[in-house]
Design a protein around this motif. Structure first.
Motif, PDB file in Angstrom:
ATOM      1  N   THR A 381       0.847  -1.188   0.000  1.00  9.44           N
ATOM      2  CA  THR A 381       0.000   0.000   0.000  1.00  9.44           C
ATOM      3  C   THR A 381       0.883   1.240   0.000  1.00  9.44           C
ATOM      4  OG1 THR A 381      -1.718   1.225   1.200  1.00  9.44           O
ATOM      5  CG2 THR A 381      -0.159  -0.026   2.516  1.00  9.44           C
ATOM      6  N   GLU A 382       0.363   2.330  -0.575  1.00  9.73           N
ATOM      7  CA  GLU A 382       1.053   3.612  -0.552  1.00  9.73           C
ATOM      8  C   GLU A 382       0.048   4.718  -0.779  1.00  9.73           C
ATOM      9  OE1 GLU A 382       2.513   3.947  -5.201  1.00  9.73           O
ATOM     10  OE2 GLU A 382       3.970   3.459  -3.655  1.00  9.73           O
ATOM     11  N   MET A 383       0.441   5.928  -0.394  1.00 11.81           N
ATOM     12  CA  MET A 383      -0.426   7.089  -0.596  1.00 11.81           C
ATOM     13  C   MET A 383      -0.464   7.445  -2.074  1.00 11.81           C
ATOM     14  SD  MET A 383       0.676   9.551   2.572  1.00 11.81           S
ATOM     15  CE  MET A 383       0.550   9.018   4.265  1.00 11.81           C
ATOM     16  N   THR A 384      -1.630   7.950  -2.504  1.00  9.63           N
ATOM     17  CA  THR A 384      -1.748   8.388  -3.894  1.00  9.63           C
ATOM     18  C   THR A 384      -1.042   9.725  -4.067  1.00  9.63           C
ATOM     19  OG1 THR A 384      -3.856   9.449  -3.420  1.00  9.63           O
ATOM     20  CG2 THR A 384      -3.931   7.188  -4.188  1.00  9.63           C
ATOM     21  N   PRO A 385      -0.415   9.980  -5.202  1.00  8.45           N
ATOM     22  CA  PRO A 385       0.303  11.251  -5.394  1.00  8.45           C
ATOM     23  C   PRO A 385      -0.607  12.474  -5.278  1.00  8.45           C
ATOM     24  CG  PRO A 385       0.918   9.651  -7.073  1.00  8.45           C
ATOM     25  CD  PRO A 385      -0.264   9.071  -6.343  1.00  8.45           C
ATOM     26  N   ALA A 386      -1.876  12.328  -5.654  1.00  6.59           N
ATOM     27  CA  ALA A 386      -2.768  13.495  -5.679  1.00  6.59           C
ATOM     28  C   ALA A 386      -3.258  13.884  -4.296  1.00  6.59           C
ATOM     29  CB  ALA A 386      -3.966  13.208  -6.590  1.00  6.59           C
ATOM     30  N   SER A 387      -3.415  12.922  -3.387  1.00 13.26           N
ATOM     31  CA  SER A 387      -3.989  13.222  -2.075  1.00 13.26           C
ATOM     32  C   SER A 387      -3.316  12.363  -1.013  1.00 13.26           C
ATOM     33  CB  SER A 387      -5.502  12.960  -2.086  1.00 13.26           C
ATOM     34  OG  SER A 387      -6.050  13.177  -0.809  1.00 13.26           O
ATOM     35  N   VAL A 388      -2.832  13.016   0.069  1.00 11.46           N
ATOM     36  CA  VAL A 388      -2.124  12.278   1.112  1.00 11.46           C
ATOM     37  C   VAL A 388      -3.076  11.527   2.031  1.00 11.46           C
ATOM     38  CG1 VAL A 388      -0.164  13.846   1.117  1.00 11.46           C
ATOM     39  CG2 VAL A 388      -2.130  14.339   2.590  1.00 11.46           C
ATOM     40  N   ASP A 389      -4.391  11.799   1.951  1.00 11.45           N
ATOM     41  CA  ASP A 389      -5.335  11.090   2.806  1.00 11.45           C
ATOM     42  C   ASP A 389      -5.981   9.901   2.099  1.00 11.45           C
ATOM     43  OD1 ASP A 389      -6.810  12.516   1.034  1.00 11.45           O
ATOM     44  OD2 ASP A 389      -8.209  13.368   2.490  1.00 11.45           O
ATOM     45  N   GLN A 390      -5.466   9.542   0.934  1.00 12.70           N
ATOM     46  CA  GLN A 390      -5.958   8.373   0.214  1.00 12.70           C
ATOM     47  C   GLN A 390      -4.791   7.443  -0.099  1.00 12.70           C
ATOM     48  OE1 GLN A 390      -8.078   9.638  -3.268  1.00 12.70           O
ATOM     49  NE2 GLN A 390      -9.721  10.635  -2.114  1.00 12.70           N
ATOM     50  N   ARG A 391      -5.064   6.128  -0.049  1.00 14.02           N
ATOM     51  CA  ARG A 391      -4.025   5.144  -0.290  1.00 14.02           C
ATOM     52  C   ARG A 391      -4.514   4.119  -1.310  1.00 14.02           C
ATOM     53  NH1 ARG A 391      -0.065   5.437   3.815  1.00 14.02           N
ATOM     54  NH2 ARG A 391       0.823   3.520   3.033  1.00 14.02           N
ATOM     55  N   THR A 392      -3.585   3.591  -2.076  1.00 18.25           N
ATOM     56  CA  THR A 392      -3.886   2.466  -2.951  1.00 18.25           C
ATOM     57  C   THR A 392      -3.304   1.208  -2.303  1.00 18.25           C
ATOM     58  OG1 THR A 392      -1.844   2.786  -4.204  1.00 18.25           O
ATOM     59  CG2 THR A 392      -3.825   3.913  -4.992  1.00 18.25           C
ATOM     60  N   ALA A 393      -3.920   0.050  -2.548  1.00 14.79           N
ATOM     61  CA  ALA A 393      -3.476  -1.175  -1.900  1.00 14.79           C
ATOM     62  C   ALA A 393      -3.674  -2.360  -2.827  1.00 14.79           C
ATOM     63  CB  ALA A 393      -4.245  -1.395  -0.597  1.00 14.79           C
ATOM     64  N   ALA A 394      -2.820  -3.376  -2.646  1.00 10.79           N
ATOM     65  CA  ALA A 394      -2.938  -4.655  -3.348  1.00 10.79           C
ATOM     66  C   ALA A 394      -2.729  -5.755  -2.319  1.00 10.79           C
ATOM     67  CB  ALA A 394      -1.902  -4.772  -4.465  1.00 10.79           C
ATOM     68  N   LEU A 395      -3.539  -6.804  -2.409  1.00  9.50           N
ATOM     69  CA  LEU A 395      -3.513  -7.847  -1.392  1.00  9.50           C
ATOM     70  C   LEU A 395      -3.601  -9.216  -2.044  1.00  9.50           C
ATOM     71  CD1 LEU A 395      -3.559  -8.329   1.709  1.00  9.50           C
ATOM     72  CD2 LEU A 395      -6.055  -8.426   1.538  1.00  9.50           C
ATOM     73  N   GLU A 396      -2.718 -10.134  -1.625  1.00  8.47           N
ATOM     74  CA  GLU A 396      -2.751 -11.517  -2.082  1.00  8.47           C
ATOM     75  C   GLU A 396      -2.889 -12.434  -0.862  1.00  8.47           C
ATOM     76  OE1 GLU A 396       0.738 -12.353  -4.259  1.00  8.47           O
ATOM     77  OE2 GLU A 396       0.356 -10.877  -5.847  1.00  8.47           O
ATOM     78  N   ILE A 397      -3.835 -13.364  -0.911  1.00  6.64           N
ATOM     79  CA  ILE A 397      -4.082 -14.283   0.197  1.00  6.64           C
ATOM     80  C   ILE A 397      -3.987 -15.714  -0.313  1.00  6.64           C
ATOM     81  CG2 ILE A 397      -5.726 -15.017   1.969  1.00  6.64           C
ATOM     82  CD1 ILE A 397      -6.959 -12.268   1.856  1.00  6.64           C
ATOM     83  N   GLY A 398      -3.233 -16.529   0.384  1.00  9.28           N
ATOM     84  CA  GLY A 398      -3.124 -17.939   0.046  1.00  9.28           C
ATOM     85  C   GLY A 398      -3.641 -18.793   1.189  1.00  9.28           C
ATOM     86  N   LEU A 399      -4.514 -19.784   0.875  1.00 11.97           N
ATOM     87  CA  LEU A 399      -5.106 -20.676   1.872  1.00 11.97           C
ATOM     88  C   LEU A 399      -4.795 -22.114   1.476  1.00 11.97           C
ATOM     89  CD1 LEU A 399      -8.584 -18.901   2.140  1.00 11.97           C
ATOM     90  CD2 LEU A 399      -6.604 -18.578   3.631  1.00 11.97           C
ATOM     91  N   PRO A 400      -3.747 -22.703   2.039  1.00 11.89           N
ATOM     92  CA  PRO A 400      -3.379 -24.074   1.645  1.00 11.89           C
ATOM     93  C   PRO A 400      -4.381 -25.134   2.093  1.00 11.89           C
ATOM     94  CG  PRO A 400      -2.005 -23.321   3.450  1.00 11.89           C
ATOM     95  CD  PRO A 400      -2.782 -22.131   2.998  1.00 11.89           C
ATOM     96  N   ASN A 401      -5.151 -24.864   3.111  1.00  8.38           N
ATOM     97  CA  ASN A 401      -6.128 -25.840   3.609  1.00  8.38           C
ATOM     98  C   ASN A 401      -7.375 -25.100   4.067  1.00  8.38           C
ATOM     99  OD1 ASN A 401      -7.544 -27.985   4.657  1.00  8.38           O
ATOM    100  ND2 ASN A 401      -6.015 -28.548   6.193  1.00  8.38           N
ATOM    101  N   LEU A 402      -8.470 -25.251   3.336  1.00  9.56           N
ATOM    102  CA  LEU A 402      -9.700 -24.518   3.649  1.00  9.56           C
ATOM    103  C   LEU A 402     -10.502 -25.134   4.785  1.00  9.56           C
ATOM    104  CD1 LEU A 402     -10.992 -23.719   0.051  1.00  9.56           C
ATOM    105  CD2 LEU A 402      -9.934 -22.140   1.658  1.00  9.56           C
ATOM    106  N   THR A 403     -10.239 -26.376   5.134  1.00 13.13           N
ATOM    107  CA  THR A 403     -11.099 -27.081   6.091  1.00 13.13           C
ATOM    108  C   THR A 403     -11.176 -26.388   7.452  1.00 13.13           C
ATOM    109  OG1 THR A 403     -10.631 -29.172   4.976  1.00 13.13           O
ATOM    110  CG2 THR A 403     -11.512 -29.301   7.216  1.00 13.13           C
TER     111      THR A 403
END
Length: 417
Positions: A381-403
């Protein structure tokens, strides 16, 4: 033109005469019994009953005495003072100064802290005049049970000279007369240097323990010394509260917000809040450089840590480092119990957390990784260049066992995601 100047002079003279008349009227009223009674009633009315005066006497306005003062809020009276004597210079107000030679009270009874009115609203920073109090004494200061836990009685003395937030001189000392307890503060700030000397000593169950909302803290002994130019302040801090030990020493540059400090904190079992407690906490570290680009490191160890929301951690080991604008965290959490239907879900395996950010970049990018036997998470995640009160984010989740996770919702699911 000459006629206009005459009219202006007559208007100015009339206003001045009116002010002098009003001043003379207040002066005369303040030195008569009926006038003093009127001042008491007017004070009560103008403050909506929150300030009550009784027994106003003395030579008004330079030397005044007051038999009783009551301060109240919406809950009722929170402070009373008896037999007050003030000697001051009213003419100093013309130069925007409050100059008090002596301020003496025989008894001050502070039952609790005042509550802010729901009708009050902030309208920006408050400008204060220069304040000089040469001699202030309270023969008996009473702190109520709501304020100090156990009622306490002290004697208080001091003086204060305040010109601005960066230019002040303050000396105060207090000593308990119904038990053990000493409190001393010497403070001097000016545009070039800052000097502070604080010394506190009180037994277990003292007033500060309740004011800090740390029940069971134990006997308190603390000293803080700060001295030198603002660009090279020498700091020495020592706090002993029961078995809790806190230390910090080094130099501080207030001008550019940098420091060279060594610090440590060691605590046995303690519960600073009802929803936070631990069996043991130890912190050791160093800080060198400015806030934006420090060279720092800290090692944290905690056992049986209870957090808000009923989360429990059996052991926590963490290392925090910062160098050349980069800050990083590595933490190992063991025995994690979470609130919900399956509190022991993550308890049998450790949780590892790694995070890194750039302190010298305005975007404040954050890279976070968390891994456990049941899941793995990677986010940025990081702040957007246009506004310091907004952030962009990317998230990856891995679940090897759902049970195990599906069981939280009462479902029988197999596989991975």
């Amino acid at each position: 033109m000459r006629r206009r100047w005459k009219i202006s002079a007559w208007v100015a003279g009339a206003v001045l005469l009116l002010l002098l008349s009003l001043g003379a009227g207040v002066y005369i009223a303040g030195n008569t019994d009926s006038g003093r009674a009127m001042i008491e009633r007017l004070t009560d009315r103008l403050t909506s009953g929150h300030v009550t005066l009784s027994g106003l006497a003395g030579s008004f306005p330079q030397q005044m005495t007051l038999e009783r003062l009551e301060l109240s809020d919406d809950r009722g009276v929170w402070l009373t003072a008896d037999r007050i004597r003030v000697r001051w210079s009213p003419l100093a107000l013309l130069t925007r100064r409050v100059q008090v030679e002596t301020l003496h009270a025989a008894v001050v009874d502070m039952r609790r802290l005042p509550e802010s009115s729901t009708k009050s609203s902030s309208s920006g920073p408050v400008s204060i005049p220069r304040i000089d109090v040469a001699d202030m004494k309270v023969d008996l200061l009473k702190l109520g049970a709501a304020l100090a836990g156990t009622p306490a009685s002290l004697v208080l003395a001091g003086n204060a000279h305040l010109r601005s937030v960066e230019d002040m001189l303050f000396d105060a000392s207090a000593q308990r007369i119904d038990g053990d307890g000493e409190y001393e503060l010497h403070l001097r700030f000016d545009p070039k240097r800052m000097d502070l000397a604080l010394k506190l000593h009180e037994p277990a169950g003292g007033p500060l323990e309740n004011l800090l909302r740390l029940p069971g803290l134990g006997a308190l002994a603390a000293t803080v010394n700060l001295s030198g130019l603002r660009s090279a302040e020498r700091l020495e801090l020592s706090v002993d509260a029961g078995a809790v030990r806190g230390r910090a020493q080094g130099s501080v540059n207030v001008t550019d917000l940098s420091a060279d400090l060594d610090f440590s904190f060691d605590s046995p079992a303690l519960s600073p809040r009802p929803d936070i407690s631990w069996e043991r906490v130890n912190v050791q570290g160093q800080w060198h450089g400015s806030i934006k680009a420090p060279r720092a490191n800290a090692h944290i160890e905690a056992a049986k840590l209870r957090l808000p929301g009923s989360a429990l951690i059996a052991t926590l080991n963490a290392d925090i480092t910062a160098d050349a604008g980069n800050a990083a965290l590595h933490a190992l959490i063991d025995g994690l119990r979470i609130p919900g239907l399956k509190p022991q879900l993550f308890e049998d395996s450790p949780l590892t957390i790694d995070a890194a950010t750039r302190l010298d970049q305005t975007a404040r990018p954050l890279d976070l990784t968390a891994s456990h036997r049941l899941f793995s998470v990677h986010g940025t995640t990081e702040m957007t260049p246009a506004s310091v009160d907004q952030r962009t984010a990317a998230l990856e989740i891995g679940l090897p066992n759902l049970t195990p996770l599906a069981a939280l919702g009462g479902q029988n699911v197999r596989g991975s995601a």
